[in-house]
Design an enzyme around this catalytic site. Structure first.
Site, PDB file in Angstrom:
ATOM      1  N   SER B  54      43.047  46.066  37.231  1.00 25.43           N
ATOM      2  CA  SER B  54      43.655  45.716  38.525  1.00 25.43           C
ATOM      3  C   SER B  54      43.299  44.288  38.950  1.00 25.43           C
ATOM      4  O   SER B  54      43.973  43.705  39.791  1.00 25.43           O
ATOM      5  CB  SER B  54      43.222  46.710  39.601  1.00 25.43           C
ATOM      6  N   HIS B  55      42.235  43.724  38.390  1.00 24.36           N
ATOM      7  CA  HIS B  55      41.910  42.327  38.681  1.00 24.36           C
ATOM      8  C   HIS B  55      42.219  41.411  37.496  1.00 24.36           C
ATOM      9  O   HIS B  55      41.764  40.277  37.441  1.00 24.36           O
ATOM     10  CB  HIS B  55      40.433  42.184  39.071  1.00 24.36           C
ATOM     11  N   ARG B  59      47.422  40.559  38.129  1.00 26.71           N
ATOM     12  CA  ARG B  59      47.314  39.828  39.395  1.00 26.71           C
ATOM     13  C   ARG B  59      48.110  38.526  39.398  1.00 26.71           C
ATOM     14  O   ARG B  59      48.323  37.929  40.459  1.00 26.71           O
ATOM     15  CB  ARG B  59      45.851  39.449  39.663  1.00 26.71           C
ATOM     16  N   GLU B 195      45.582  50.784  44.770  1.00 28.40           N
ATOM     17  CA  GLU B 195      45.606  52.156  44.273  1.00 28.40           C
ATOM     18  C   GLU B 195      46.630  52.986  45.057  1.00 28.40           C
ATOM     19  O   GLU B 195      47.358  53.813  44.487  1.00 28.40           O
ATOM     20  CB  GLU B 195      44.192  52.748  44.411  1.00 28.40           C
ATOM     21  N   ARG B 311      25.280  57.878  36.277  1.00 28.07           N
ATOM     22  CA  ARG B 311      25.638  56.544  35.780  1.00 28.07           C
ATOM     23  C   ARG B 311      25.261  55.465  36.766  1.00 28.07           C
ATOM     24  O   ARG B 311      25.409  55.640  37.978  1.00 28.07           O
ATOM     25  CB  ARG B 311      27.147  56.469  35.525  1.00 28.07           C
ATOM     26  N   SER B 314      27.920  49.779  37.029  1.00 24.65           N
ATOM     27  CA  SER B 314      28.742  48.938  36.151  1.00 24.65           C
ATOM     28  C   SER B 314      28.706  49.357  34.686  1.00 24.65           C
ATOM     29  O   SER B 314      29.211  48.638  33.820  1.00 24.65           O
ATOM     30  CB  SER B 314      28.333  47.464  36.276  1.00 24.65           C
TER      31      SER B 314
END
Lengths: 345, 345
Positions: B54-55, B59, B195, B311, B314
């Site tokens: 998405s980045h 873009r 989203e 988790r 990152s």
């Protein structure tokens, strides 16, 4: 009206000074130095005044318990030291956090004014007060403030089931003209530990999402969560923020994580002993040439809350404060008698 | 294996440099100065590499749209200026944020090292990148980092229904030895706006809690939320954090609130133009005499995530990064062709 009179018989009405005197008696009789006791008694009185009862007089018995931790220092006499032109460190020397905060504040404020940003790192402090009184002490100087600290390892991270994070509060304040500051102060756990304990005492179930049992299963049984693990608010985002608090108010400034704080407690059930990170920001220096305009922009944002009926975080507290000024502070008689018995004992 | 070969026909495999070259062509052909375009193209390539699509390249068309805002400056040439020994300001002069960040970083890092804490305030920057590349640029110097910015007023506060807050990301990083840094970067809105837009495009309902319609009613209709209001994550706590971002990365440093950013956009549908607050912390100075011990305490905390299968934020991104090193970056052919057509156009 009759109901009020009835209620009144089960309450004692005190002034802020009356609450301070009462708390001072209890704390100093137990050997806490007046210098240590004063800011703690004051914070409890302010909590009663603002109707934050969980941080008020009912904390006193727990404070005495904390003072029984083998490392607690009733005569701690912390002295701030300069780390840099922007940073002050103060070793609370295993006393309560507030005397260290008050003494550190005297260096924090001028450094923040001169530098634009300043840090006060408090080390080795036992902690049993809310953060908003400290936030308000900073905003009173026209500064914005951000404060955080770890606690004991009671909270599981997102995706986990074992308690390794603290309840890790984050508090923030923004100074306003002609109005009390914008202030929030919340735990990054889904609920306060005291709130879960209250449910257990009252035999009430807790909402799903507050915690898991010792097998990691979701539960509404408060006792199971207290011996299992609390959860953070806001899923993986709240968990990430709680971890940030561990790091910034722990290892960054030479303080313990909540895991280490729990180990240090060694079953004493004292308040967490840890470090606290205090950051102050000077809008007058950081805001460039548009400081008046900047404050107006913040006020326009606050106004946009009001027109749609959304409350700012501390509004309820400020209303209670107003009420206490005119009506005094109503303290439950049973609590009052219990506190008095601590003085007599 | 055959499935993979089939997939491969619908993909193009690029190197990081290949993605950078492609993005550079598109951006500079549209008149963006190479100095502005380089850090933006790099951030997009890193996003592709880390599987943060998405980045990434998707873009690019939006970036060109942003450059059509009447105030966008394709030749912005920002110069950092010293506010104090702890604070740097850089006016991005209505270009993209990243060139200003990179130039400001050169003053932020030595100030943080010397003072223990340092602020970089970036003003008047258009913003269309994630914050984690900036976080990693700071942690690479052994510093911890906290970055935030407002956006456009798309999000209602807790208890309200009108959009007055931005999606207001908060990103944080902690440097680790022999391991990529601990990094999180999330919007304080319940979901990213992109989203919700994706759900609308795919005709899928969104979960309850992501937003309300223009009458303030909870809805699962993405279109209704995009024209109504998004909600914050984590209820009143997330709402309070979003407000803090408005104040610290807005009025504190002479920048606009998300309400003001939306007014400045004036329907252009450009990326938000605002300020960005960057704070760097030096663990080596703030950590006192126990710096090695402090880092070990942080590592013990991270290890306690792992043993229970939780988790760190990152980890997925770092795994994708590893994969990209050996396998290259797989870019959807349809997207690739669409980007190529921008160059040809």
């Amino acid at each position: 009206m009759e109901l009020n009179l009835q209620d009144a018989r089960d309450e004692v009405v005190l002034s802020v000074e009356g609450v301070i005197d009462l708390a001072m008696k209890v704390l100093t009789q137990d050997g806490l130095s007046p210098a240590q006791a004063q800011p703690l008694a004051r914070a409890m009185a302010w909590a009663e005044r603002d109707d934050c009862r969980s941080h008020g007089l009912q904390r006193l018995p727990g404070c005495l318990d904390t003072m029984r931790h083998p490392r607690f220092n009733r005569n701690a006499d912390p002295i701030p030291e300069e780390v840099s032109a922007a940073v002050t460190r103060i070793d609370a020397d295993f006393g309560y956090s507030l005397l260290a905060f008050e003494r550190g504040l005297e260096m924090l404020v001028p450094k923040a004014k001169a530098m634009g940003v300043s840090i006060l790192a408090i080390n080795n402090c036992f902690h049993s007060t809310a953060l908003w009184p400290e936030i308000e002490a900073i905003t009173a100087h026209g500064l914005a403030a951000l404060i955080m600290n770890p606690s004991h390892s009671w909270v599981a991270p997102a995706g986990g089931t074992a308690p390794i994070l603290g309840t890790n509060p984050i508090a923030f304040g923004w100074p306003r003209k002609d109005h009390p500051p914008y202030v929030f102060d919340f735990a990054t756990s889904a609920a306060a530990r005291a709130e879960i304990a209250r449910h257990r005492k009252e035999n009430k179930p807790i909402p799903v999402g507050w915690g898991v049992d010792s097998e990691g299963r979701p539960t509404t049984d408060p006792a199971a969560v207290l011996s299992g693990a609390m959860l953070t608010f806001g899923g993986h985002k709240g968990s990430a923020l709680a971890t940030m608090v561990e790091l910034l108010a722990g290892p960054l400034i030479g303080g313990p994580t909540s895991l280490q704080s729990m180990a240090f407690d060694a079953g004493a059930k004292a308040a967490p002993c840890h470090a606290e990170l205090v950051i102050a920001f000077n809008p007058a220096l950081l805001g460039g040439e548009t400081v008046e305009h900047n404050h107006a922009a913040a006020e326009a944002l606050f106004a946009a809350f009001g027109v749609q009926g959304a409350r700012l975080p501390s509004e309820r507290r400020y209303r209670a404060r107003q009420r206490s000024v005119t009506e005094g502070i109503r303290v439950d008689r049973e609590l009052y008698d219990r506190i008095l018995s601590l003085v007599a004992g």
